[in-house]
Scaffold this motif. Structure first.
Motif, PDB file in Angstrom:
ATOM      1  N   ASP A 240      31.767  31.674  38.360  1.00 22.34           N
ATOM      2  CA  ASP A 240      33.057  32.101  38.896  1.00 22.34           C
ATOM      3  C   ASP A 240      33.067  32.078  40.430  1.00 22.34           C
ATOM      4  OD1 ASP A 240      35.644  33.022  38.866  1.00 22.34           O
ATOM      5  OD2 ASP A 240      35.108  35.114  38.554  1.00 22.34           O
ATOM      6  N   LYS A 241      34.078  31.384  40.982  1.00 22.70           N
ATOM      7  CA  LYS A 241      34.324  31.321  42.429  1.00 22.70           C
ATOM      8  C   LYS A 241      33.168  30.723  43.227  1.00 22.70           C
ATOM      9  CE  LYS A 241      37.450  35.290  42.282  1.00 22.70           C
ATOM     10  NZ  LYS A 241      37.721  36.678  42.769  1.00 22.70           N
ATOM     11  N   THR A 242      32.322  29.954  42.568  1.00 19.50           N
ATOM     12  CA  THR A 242      31.216  29.343  43.292  1.00 19.50           C
ATOM     13  C   THR A 242      31.706  28.233  44.214  1.00 19.50           C
ATOM     14  OG1 THR A 242      29.098  28.195  43.070  1.00 19.50           O
ATOM     15  CG2 THR A 242      30.779  27.694  41.416  1.00 19.50           C
ATOM     16  N   ARG A 243      31.072  28.128  45.355  1.00 18.53           N
ATOM     17  CA  ARG A 243      31.360  27.039  46.285  1.00 18.53           C
ATOM     18  C   ARG A 243      30.342  25.908  46.130  1.00 18.53           C
ATOM     19  NH1 ARG A 243      32.518  30.473  51.875  1.00 18.53           N
ATOM     20  NH2 ARG A 243      34.272  31.730  51.082  1.00 18.53           N
ATOM     21  N   THR A 244      29.344  26.149  45.356  1.00 19.63           N
ATOM     22  CA  THR A 244      28.321  25.139  45.104  1.00 19.63           C
ATOM     23  C   THR A 244      28.807  24.191  44.017  1.00 19.63           C
ATOM     24  OG1 THR A 244      26.589  26.742  45.648  1.00 19.63           O
ATOM     25  CG2 THR A 244      25.920  24.761  44.438  1.00 19.63           C
ATOM     26  N   PRO A 245      28.709  22.882  44.210  1.00 18.14           N
ATOM     27  CA  PRO A 245      29.142  21.937  43.170  1.00 18.14           C
ATOM     28  C   PRO A 245      28.453  22.205  41.838  1.00 18.14           C
ATOM     29  CG  PRO A 245      28.689  20.774  45.227  1.00 18.14           C
ATOM     30  CD  PRO A 245      28.220  22.189  45.422  1.00 18.14           C
ATOM     31  N   LEU A 246      29.192  22.006  40.757  1.00 17.86           N
ATOM     32  CA  LEU A 246      28.614  22.215  39.430  1.00 17.86           C
ATOM     33  C   LEU A 246      27.443  21.272  39.173  1.00 17.86           C
ATOM     34  CD1 LEU A 246      31.812  22.762  37.241  1.00 17.86           C
ATOM     35  CD2 LEU A 246      30.134  24.475  37.954  1.00 17.86           C
ATOM     36  N   LYS A 247      27.485  20.090  39.768  1.00 18.80           N
ATOM     37  CA  LYS A 247      26.361  19.157  39.618  1.00 18.80           C
ATOM     38  C   LYS A 247      25.073  19.786  40.131  1.00 18.80           C
ATOM     39  CE  LYS A 247      26.757  14.898  40.800  1.00 18.80           C
ATOM     40  NZ  LYS A 247      27.057  13.676  41.578  1.00 18.80           N
TER      41      LYS A 247
ATOM     42  N   HIS B  85      27.765  12.847  35.754  1.00 18.93           N
ATOM     43  CA  HIS B  85      27.877  11.991  36.933  1.00 18.93           C
ATOM     44  C   HIS B  85      28.885  12.476  37.957  1.00 18.93           C
ATOM     45  CE1 HIS B  85      31.465  10.475  34.838  1.00 18.93           C
ATOM     46  NE2 HIS B  85      30.700  10.433  33.760  1.00 18.93           N
ATOM     47  N   ASP B  86      29.788  13.400  37.582  1.00 21.64           N
ATOM     48  CA  ASP B  86      30.722  13.951  38.560  1.00 21.64           C
ATOM     49  C   ASP B  86      31.128  15.367  38.137  1.00 21.64           C
ATOM     50  OD1 ASP B  86      32.557  13.636  36.479  1.00 21.64           O
ATOM     51  OD2 ASP B  86      33.410  11.809  37.323  1.00 21.64           O
ATOM     52  N   GLU B  87      31.923  16.025  38.956  1.00 19.81           N
ATOM     53  CA  GLU B  87      32.322  17.410  38.690  1.00 19.81           C
ATOM     54  C   GLU B  87      33.157  17.529  37.422  1.00 19.81           C
ATOM     55  OE1 GLU B  87      31.495  20.418  40.892  1.00 19.81           O
ATOM     56  OE2 GLU B  87      30.016  18.806  40.806  1.00 19.81           O
ATOM     57  N   GLN B  88      33.975  16.523  37.151  1.00 27.61           N
ATOM     58  CA  GLN B  88      34.810  16.580  35.954  1.00 27.61           C
ATOM     59  C   GLN B  88      33.954  16.530  34.693  1.00 27.61           C
ATOM     60  OE1 GLN B  88      38.183  17.192  35.917  1.00 27.61           O
ATOM     61  NE2 GLN B  88      37.736  17.513  33.743  1.00 27.61           N
ATOM     62  N   ALA B  89      32.903  15.736  34.711  1.00 26.32           N
ATOM     63  CA  ALA B  89      32.011  15.675  33.557  1.00 26.32           C
ATOM     64  C   ALA B  89      31.343  17.028  33.323  1.00 26.32           C
ATOM     65  CB  ALA B  89      30.950  14.589  33.772  1.00 26.32           C
ATOM     66  N   CYS B  90      30.992  17.712  34.400  1.00 25.42           N
ATOM     67  CA  CYS B  90      30.403  19.055  34.278  1.00 25.42           C
ATOM     68  C   CYS B  90      31.414  20.044  33.715  1.00 25.42           C
ATOM     69  CB  CYS B  90      29.905  19.536  35.640  1.00 25.42           C
ATOM     70  SG  CYS B  90      28.546  18.564  36.336  1.00 25.42           S
ATOM     71  N   ARG B  91      32.643  19.997  34.215  1.00 25.12           N
ATOM     72  CA  ARG B  91      33.683  20.908  33.713  1.00 25.12           C
ATOM     73  C   ARG B  91      33.984  20.642  32.246  1.00 25.12           C
ATOM     74  NH1 ARG B  91      35.718  20.346  39.051  1.00 25.12           N
ATOM     75  NH2 ARG B  91      36.854  18.477  38.438  1.00 25.12           N
TER      76      ARG B  91
ATOM     77  N   LYS C  11      49.462  32.729  31.927  1.00 23.93           N
ATOM     78  CA  LYS C  11      48.442  33.082  32.898  1.00 23.93           C
ATOM     79  C   LYS C  11      47.577  31.868  33.206  1.00 23.93           C
ATOM     80  CE  LYS C  11      48.929  37.566  33.636  1.00 23.93           C
ATOM     81  NZ  LYS C  11      49.020  38.192  34.979  1.00 23.93           N
ATOM     82  N   GLN C  12      47.148  31.793  34.472  1.00 21.25           N
ATOM     83  CA  GLN C  12      46.292  30.688  34.884  1.00 21.25           C
ATOM     84  C   GLN C  12      44.824  31.111  34.856  1.00 21.25           C
ATOM     85  OE1 GLN C  12      47.390  28.764  38.551  1.00 21.25           O
ATOM     86  NE2 GLN C  12      49.592  28.896  38.124  1.00 21.25           N
ATOM     87  N   THR C  13      43.986  30.151  34.549  1.00 19.10           N
ATOM     88  CA  THR C  13      42.548  30.399  34.541  1.00 19.10           C
ATOM     89  C   THR C  13      41.839  29.081  34.826  1.00 19.10           C
ATOM     90  OG1 THR C  13      40.722  31.353  33.272  1.00 19.10           O
ATOM     91  CG2 THR C  13      42.276  29.979  32.046  1.00 19.10           C
ATOM     92  N   SER C  14      40.548  29.068  34.675  1.00 18.81           N
ATOM     93  CA  SER C  14      39.758  27.844  34.811  1.00 18.81           C
ATOM     94  C   SER C  14      38.546  27.969  33.906  1.00 18.81           C
ATOM     95  CB  SER C  14      39.315  27.625  36.266  1.00 18.81           C
ATOM     96  OG  SER C  14      38.343  28.588  36.634  1.00 18.81           O
ATOM     97  N   VAL C  15      37.860  26.873  33.714  1.00 20.36           N
ATOM     98  CA  VAL C  15      36.720  26.897  32.801  1.00 20.36           C
ATOM     99  C   VAL C  15      35.579  27.736  33.363  1.00 20.36           C
ATOM    100  CG1 VAL C  15      35.589  24.824  33.721  1.00 20.36           C
ATOM    101  CG2 VAL C  15      35.288  25.443  31.314  1.00 20.36           C
ATOM    102  N   THR C  16      35.533  27.919  34.690  1.00 18.99           N
ATOM    103  CA  THR C  16      34.454  28.704  35.295  1.00 18.99           C
ATOM    104  C   THR C  16      34.845  30.163  35.531  1.00 18.99           C
ATOM    105  OG1 THR C  16      35.177  28.018  37.504  1.00 18.99           O
ATOM    106  CG2 THR C  16      33.460  26.697  36.446  1.00 18.99           C
TER     107      THR C  16
ATOM    108  N   SER D 163      25.253  30.990  30.270  1.00 20.48           N
ATOM    109  CA  SER D 163      25.885  31.109  31.584  1.00 20.48           C
ATOM    110  C   SER D 163      27.404  31.202  31.477  1.00 20.48           C
ATOM    111  CB  SER D 163      25.499  29.917  32.466  1.00 20.48           C
ATOM    112  OG  SER D 163      24.112  29.921  32.749  1.00 20.48           O
ATOM    113  N   VAL D 164      27.985  30.477  30.533  1.00 24.10           N
ATOM    114  CA  VAL D 164      29.440  30.547  30.380  1.00 24.10           C
ATOM    115  C   VAL D 164      29.867  31.791  29.612  1.00 24.10           C
ATOM    116  CG1 VAL D 164      29.773  28.053  30.530  1.00 24.10           C
ATOM    117  CG2 VAL D 164      29.437  29.108  28.290  1.00 24.10           C
TER     118      VAL D 164
END
Length: 305
Positions: free
Chosen positions: A72-79, A17-23, A61-66, A291-292
């Motif tokens: 990686d570095k997508t501007r398109t919402p994960l939804k 339902h939102d970006e956090q749920a996708c992450r 070190k910093q990272t993210s789930v994507t 994909s991941v």
């Protein structure tokens, strides 16, 4: 189309339902046993930073789930990514970039085109098992002159390998585009996709003459002058070739260029090898899972693969 859009939107809104749920879902897929730092490869509980960043408590070190994935570095919402994956895996014959653009309301056709190619790229696991048992191998031509004004009139050579399952069944396939059907290209293809000690069924062409010296046994069927048509003596490769060409013409109207053909071959292989799956949700899960695990692919990389 409207009914399809409403259905896809309903599914993605209910589950993600939102970006956090996708992450959160991607994090579960990527690190099922807990966070592993991509830099130092240690298990740790990361610090949660603003802008969805994760900081390793060991190496800092910093990272993210994507990061380091196909997202990686997508501007398109994960939804929107999730909706595209759901739609792609739930359509029997796939979907065009124009269809995804309309479905998701993406302003740029190039963005939809790149999303689909990245997903096709993620469909193939480089560590997948090789074919085994009895395997038919042949080559076919894809493309050619469709319109007299079409500029790219060259046919593309595609190598095909398909497992045979007795009595008349077919197993998995492998496809590869090559510049020409030479002995060297054939040898590399066979070595890459077929387990040693398998039996390889080919036609009588001399380009397969070295198969017996590569650790395989060869069954040779000479079609020249035979009363039996090739599609009966080697039904697997001929069926795959016919279905592949029909699929490219039906779903993409044959508008496939040589530089991007590999992506479409990846998609066709993914679909064919999972044609008996009764769960569309499982296909959605598998593609997300791959994909991941797939390294990023830039827009320029798509055009020059």
């Amino acid at each position: 189309m409207l009914r399809q859009i409403e259905w896809v939107s309903c599914v993605t809104l209910d589950w993600f339902h939102d970006e956090q749920a996708c992450r959160d879902y991607l994090q579960t897929l990527r690190w099922p046993n807990g966070f592993i730092c991509p830099n130092c490869l240690t298990h740790s509980v990361p610090y949660i930073l603003p802008k969805n960043k994760l900081k390793c408590s060991q190496c800092r070190k910093q990272t993210s789930v994507t990061a380091g994935t196909i997202f990686d570095k997508t501007r398109t919402p994960l939804k929107d990514w999730f909706a595209a994956i759901w739609y792609l895996t739930n359509q029997k014959n796939g979907v065009s970039a124009l269809g995804i653009q309309r479905l998701l309301g993406i302003g740029s056709y190039q963005t939809a085109w790149a999303i689909l190619h990245r997903l096709r790229y993620a469909m193939i696991n480089p560590e997948r098992d090789k074919l085994s048992g009895i395997v038919e191998v042949d080559e076919t031509f894809v493309g050619g002159i469709v319109d007299i004004n079409q500029q790219d009139k060259k046919k593309f050579v595609v190598l095909i390998a398909i497992e045979l399952i007795e009595p008349k069944g077919f197993g998995r396939i492998r496809l590869r585009q090559v510049d020409s059907a030479t002995k060297r290209n054939i040898e590399e293809f066979i070595a890459d996709v077929i387990e040693p000690n398998s039996q390889i069924h080919t036609d009588g062409s001399a380009i397969y003459s070295s198969v017996d010296n590569m650790g395989y046994s060869r069954k040779k069927t000479v079609h020249l002058g035979s009363d039996m048509p090739a599609h009966e003596t080697m039904p697997g490769v001929h069926r795959v070739a016919a279905l592949l060409k029909r699929w490219l013409l039906g779903t993409y109207q044959g508008a496939v260029q040589a530089k991007q053909l590999d992506y479409y071959l990846d998609e066709y292989t993914f679909r064919f090898n999972r044609r008996k799956s009764r769960s569309r949700g499982l296909l959605f899960y598998r593609l997300l899972e791959q994909s991941v695990a797939t390294k990023p692919l830039t827009y320029e990389g798509i055009k020059t693969r």
